[in-house]
Design an enzyme around this catalytic site. Structure first.
Site: not given
Length: 172
Positions: A42, A126
């Site tokens: 995620h 990220h």
């Protein structure tokens, strides 16, 4: 245990679709370290930490009402957080839509008096790919374009390390 004594460990995130998840998992195979399970991949927008269950209604309201549209995200290389020994998928350039979503989320949290207690000064979007990882050396990755269209509120279960999505919404 009363609802107010349970303090879930929460975060808001963009949740990848199956194709993006598979492409990110393919990158993992080329990295050293302990891969993050594919179902846990995620992009965190805001780590909220442990919060009393009494805050959940406000957090769910923020999830439901923070304005956002689907946004393309282009991952084109990996990077590394040395202090945490994390290898991660990096964006070529964070999109203005992603930065606007993050800012709106943080503003809404602050307006409700729910600002994260442990938020970093800088947002580095990220997707963590591996833990206990050395810096990646191979950067010859096929770019991944993810049309991010699902925003979630997640409980990170301390006992098992699993994630439980408490609520999600499609961006439109």
């Amino acid at each position: 245990m009363s609802p107010d004594t349970h303090c879930p460990r929460l975060f808001y995130a963009l949740w990848p679709d199956a194709a993006t998840r598979a492409a990110l998992a393919a990158w993992q195979a080329r990295l050293e370290g302990k891969p993050v399970r594919a179902e846990k991949l995620h992009l965190t927008l805001a780590f909220l930490g442990q919060r009393p269950a009494s805050e959940l209604p406000a957090l769910l309201d923020i999830l439901a009402h923070t304005p956002a549209r689907p946004m393309p995200l282009l991952f084109d290389h990996t990077s590394h957080f040395a202090q945490l020994a994390l290898a991660w998928a990096a964006l070529a350039q964070p999109s203005p839509a992603l930065l606007d979503l993050r800012a709106a989320c943080m503003r809404n949290l602050a307006e409700q008096g729910l600002a994260p207690r442990f938020e970093h000064d800088r947002f580095t979007p990220h997707v963590t790919l591996a833990r206990q990882a050395p810096p990646p050396t191979d950067q010859d990755f096929a770019p991944i374009t993810w049309l991010a269209d699902e925003l979630v509120l997640v409980d990170s279960l301390k006992s098992s390390g699993d994630y439980r999505i408490l609520a999600s919404r499609k961006l439109s």
